[in-house]
Design a protein around this motif. Structure first.
Motif, short mmCIF file in Angstrom:
data_model
loop_
_atom_site.label_atom_id
_atom_site.label_comp_id
_atom_site.label_asym_id
_atom_site.label_seq_id
_atom_site.Cartn_x
_atom_site.Cartn_y
_atom_site.Cartn_z
N THR A 143 0.82 -1.21 0.00
CA THR A 143 0.00 0.00 0.00
C THR A 143 0.86 1.26 0.00
O THR A 143 0.36 2.36 0.15
CB THR A 143 -0.95 0.01 1.22
OG1 THR A 143 -0.19 -0.25 2.38
CG2 THR A 143 -2.05 -1.03 1.05
N GLY A 144 2.18 1.10 -0.12
CA GLY A 144 3.07 2.23 -0.35
C GLY A 144 3.34 3.08 0.88
O GLY A 144 3.54 4.29 0.76
N LYS A 145 3.33 2.45 2.08
CA LYS A 145 3.66 3.21 3.30
C LYS A 145 5.17 3.45 3.33
O LYS A 145 5.95 2.59 2.91
CB LYS A 145 3.25 2.41 4.53
CG LYS A 145 1.75 2.14 4.63
CD LYS A 145 1.01 3.26 5.33
CE LYS A 145 -0.39 2.82 5.70
NZ LYS A 145 -1.41 3.44 4.84
N THR A 146 5.55 4.62 3.83
CA THR A 146 6.99 4.90 3.97
C THR A 146 7.54 4.10 5.14
O THR A 146 6.80 3.59 5.97
CB THR A 146 7.24 6.40 4.24
OG1 THR A 146 6.61 6.69 5.48
CG2 THR A 146 6.65 7.27 3.15
N ALA A 147 8.88 3.98 5.16
CA ALA A 147 9.52 3.21 6.22
C ALA A 147 9.17 3.78 7.59
O ALA A 147 8.93 3.04 8.54
CB ALA A 147 11.04 3.23 6.02
N GLN A 148 9.11 5.10 7.66
CA GLN A 148 8.78 5.75 8.93
C GLN A 148 7.37 5.38 9.39
O GLN A 148 7.13 5.05 10.55
CB GLN A 148 8.92 7.26 8.77
CG GLN A 148 9.22 7.94 10.08
CD GLN A 148 9.43 9.43 9.88
OE1 GLN A 148 9.29 9.97 8.76
NE2 GLN A 148 9.77 10.11 10.93
N GLN A 149 6.44 5.44 8.38
CA GLN A 149 5.04 5.10 8.70
C GLN A 149 4.93 3.64 9.15
O GLN A 149 4.20 3.30 10.07
CB GLN A 149 4.15 5.34 7.47
CG GLN A 149 3.81 6.80 7.26
CD GLN A 149 3.11 7.00 5.94
OE1 GLN A 149 3.48 6.39 4.92
NE2 GLN A 149 2.11 7.87 5.93
N ARG A 150 5.71 2.78 8.41
CA ARG A 150 5.64 1.35 8.78
C ARG A 150 6.13 1.12 10.21
O ARG A 150 5.52 0.39 10.96
CB ARG A 150 6.48 0.54 7.78
CG ARG A 150 5.87 0.42 6.39
CD ARG A 150 6.33 -0.87 5.73
NE ARG A 150 7.76 -0.89 5.48
CZ ARG A 150 8.32 -0.48 4.32
NH1 ARG A 150 7.56 0.01 3.35
NH2 ARG A 150 9.62 -0.55 4.14
N ASP A 151 7.26 1.79 10.58
CA ASP A 151 7.75 1.67 11.96
C ASP A 151 6.70 2.11 12.96
O ASP A 151 6.48 1.45 13.99
CB ASP A 151 9.02 2.52 12.15
CG ASP A 151 10.25 1.79 11.63
OD1 ASP A 151 10.08 0.57 11.34
OD2 ASP A 151 11.32 2.42 11.51
#
Lengths: 83, 591
Positions: free
Chosen positions: B549-557
């Protein structure tokens, strides 16, 4: 230590009486030998003169020798063995 | 006609009342109990008394026949003598235990069914253990514990046998059992343990010397003699008993020769005498079994007399070891004379009780042409004179002077010993007027006093005495040494400790390992998994979805942390949890 001369008078008398009884008993056994045959002895050796005397003596000597020289070395432990 | 009261309950219930009395009233009450029991014994006629039905089982508390009557007679007589001997004792517990013990013994003798029999048989152990405990020494406590453990084991085997026997025969009756099948063997073993068979005997020699001066009078009587009764009733004519009895008659005399504790010497000679009785039961003819019954009667009296004499020495001097005693005849002449009478009786001197009873068994063995058995028993007869007949009186009252100067035994002990001594002489001199009329089995009347028999026995004994004297004078006789002679009780005293150590190491090792791996390791891991596992799983599954879904690494963390916290605390929205449950159930349904 076991010398009879150190023993009190009464003990000497008892020992002499015992010897006398042994001799007398043995003699009676021989003298009344014939009277034994009418009694229904089951085993032949019961009629042998002196059988019971010899048996009693030998049995007791054997008992003491076996107990002293065979059993004691096998089983004797210090008095506090189990404590 | 007066209905007799059950003698066993006179003792058991009477014993409970003892604490109500003190001083001479208590002594009078305690003496009244055996008198009352004996009066009721006289009222008994052959037949069945005091029956009850419990849970569908017919219980018979009073089976009266010749066999039970002779045992009742001697048990009540010895209780009377034992009470007199022990009447100086203040502790109520000792008197109560004595009555519990003797009442149970009467119960065993009168039991007509195996259930009643077993209950009283177990009560015997309780009574005996109490009697050991009242001495209140560390050794007597240990002895009581070992005594109880061994007899509980025997009792359980007996119980198993009885239950199987009842199941097999459908009857609770206590008659001839015989060695056919497992139940018979289990019952046989249970009886044999109380009878002190070889290798099962050491409960006796290890515990009796730890009892009180008076308690041993009861102990020496009831356990082994009730076992004799049970064998006479259940296994008459069982051939293996001949060899078992012969082993019992012979091996203990070797131990007795080298034993230092005089009460232990007597305990070994107790097994030796019971051996003769067991041989008689094994031969199984009327004459042989009458011999066993007669020898039970005389043995109870002379063995009690010997134990009472050594007990009086213990009471006055506090010692029973041959190394510590000697020369007491000047201080305790009455006790010394009684001891000699007991010694003459156990040795079967003509005119003393053993002569009238043991000879019957010897004659029965001869009539059965059991040559080897007869010779071994003759050896045992010579040996018993040697170790019990001479050794006991000699080392206590004569031998070297130990320097101990004490008072004569108390008057009550003297009366008791005097009565037992008189009984020994009466039985030996007038057997046809005393014990022979009581003998229960069909057999021709036995004549002990023939010229050849008196001659034979006298020669055997005086030449045994000659052997003792010569061995002593020559210094060959084994000197008494303070020591312990190991016997089959080693198995559970030292062997027990050995097994304890092995099992301590092995089982406790397994335990420690299990603790380390399961309790400390596995459980912790499971707990951690239960808490963090679902969160990690969810993260693992969701991280792929987040990437797609294209979440950024920061968002995923950020999301990962939120899921971890929610799942570890179980704080998921209810709807989400319900959805997961439905999905799981759906998957399960289609699988």
């Amino acid at each position: 230590m076991s010398d009879a001369s150190h023993r009190p008078k009464a003990a000497k008398i008892v020992i002499k009486l015992l010897f006398a009884a042994c001799v007398t008993g043995f003699l009676i056994d021989f003298l009344f030998l014939s009277s034994r045959f009418d009694k229904h002895a089951v085993f032949e050796w019961e009629n042998w003169p002196g059988f019971y005397a010899v048996f009693g003596f030998v049995a007791c000597v054997a008992l003491v020798l076996v107990a002293k020289y065979v059993l004691r070395p096998l089983v004797m432990r210090d008095e506090d063995y189990y404590d | 006609m007066i209905n007799p009261l059950p003698p066993q309950f006179i003792f058991l219930l009477g014993g409970l009342l003892i604490p109500l009395f003190r001083g001479w009233v208590r002594t009078a009450f305690m003496l009244f109990l055996p008198v009352l029991a004996f009066y009721n014994y006289l009222l008994l006629e052959e037949g069945t008394y005091w029956t009850a039905t419990i849970l569908g089982f017919d219980l018979i508390l009073g089976r009266v026949d010749g066999l039970s009557l002779i045992f009742l007679n001697v048990f009540i007589v010895i209780t009377f003598i034992g009470i007199i001997y022990n009447s100086h004792v203040r502790g109520r517990m000792e008197h109560f235990s004595a009555f519990l013990y003797s009442g149970s013994a009467l119960g065993v003798i009168l039991a007509g069914d195996l259930i009643t029999f077993f209950v009283f048989w177990e009560l015997l152990t309780v009574g005996a253990s109490f009697l050991l405990l009242v001495r209140k020494t560390a050794r007597s406590l240990g002895a009581a514990v070992r005594y109880t453990l061994v007899h509980v084991l025997g009792g359980l085997v007996l119980l198993a046998g009885i239950l199987l026997h009842i199941h097999q025969t459908g009857s609770t009756g206590f008659g001839q059992i015989g060695l056919n099948g497992l139940p018979g063997y289990l019952i046989f073993f249970g009886f044999g343990l109380n009878c002190a068979w070889p290798f099962l005997h050491s409960w006796l020699t290890a515990t009796y010397p730890e009892s009180t001066a008076g308690g041993i009078v009861f102990m020496a009587t009831f356990t082994t003699k009730t076992a004799n009764y049970a064998l006479l009733r259940g296994f008459p004519g069982e051939p293996s008993l001949i060899w078992i009895g012969t082993a019992m008659a012979t091996f203990p005399i070797f131990y007795a020769v080298i034993e230092n504790d005089l009460r232990k010497v007597l305990a070994y000679s107790l097994i030796n005498q019971v051996g003769f009785m067991v041989v008689g039961i094994g031969i199984g003819t009327g004459l042989a079994m009458n011999g066993s019954a007669a020898h039970v009667y005389s043995d109870i009296l002379f063995k009690a007399l010997l134990f009472m004499a050594v007990g009086a020495v213990l009471y006055r001097t506090g010692k029973t070891k041959a190394t510590e005693l000697g020369g007491l005849f000047r201080s305790m002449p009455f006790t010394g004379v009684c001891c000699i009478i007991g010694a003459a009786s156990i040795s079967a001197f003509p005119l003393f009780s053993g002569f009238a009873s043991k000879s019957i068994i010897m004659s029965a063995a001869a009539e059965g042409h059991l040559t080897v058995i007869w010779l071994l028993l003759l050896f045992a007869s010579a040996g018993v004179f040697h170790h019990a007949g001479i050794k006991i009186p000699f080392f206590a009252f004569f031998s070297h002077d130990s320097g101990i100067r004490v008072k004569e035994a108390p008057w009550n002990m003297r009366i008791a010993m005097g009565l037992a001594a008189l009984a020994c002489i009466a039985i030996g001199t007038f057997p046809h007027q005393t014990i022979y009329p009581l003998l229960p089995f069909e057999a021709p009347v036995y004549q002990p006093y023939t010229f050849s028999h008196v001659m034979a026995q006298s020669l055997l004994l005086i030449f045994s005495a000659l052997a003792f004297t010569l061995l002593l004078l020559s210094g060959i006789y084994p000197s008494e040494i303070r020591s312990v002679n190991i016997d089959s009780d080693w198995l559970y005293r030292r062997g027990g400790a050995f097994f304890y150590r092995i099992f301590d190491r092995s089982l406790n090792g397994i335990n420690a390992m299990a603790h380390k791996t399961v309790v400390a390791g596995l459980t912790g891991a499971l707990a951690r998994f239960a808490a963090a596992g679902p969160a990690r799983l969810a993260n693992f599954l969701l991280s792929g979805y987040w990437a797609l879904t294209g979440k950024t690494a920061q968002q995923r963390d950020h999301l990962r942390t939120a899921v971890m916290i929610n799942l570890e605390k179980g704080a998921l929205p209810v709807g989400l949890a319900a959805l997961v449950a439905v999905v799981v159930l759906g998957v399960l349904f289609f699988i």
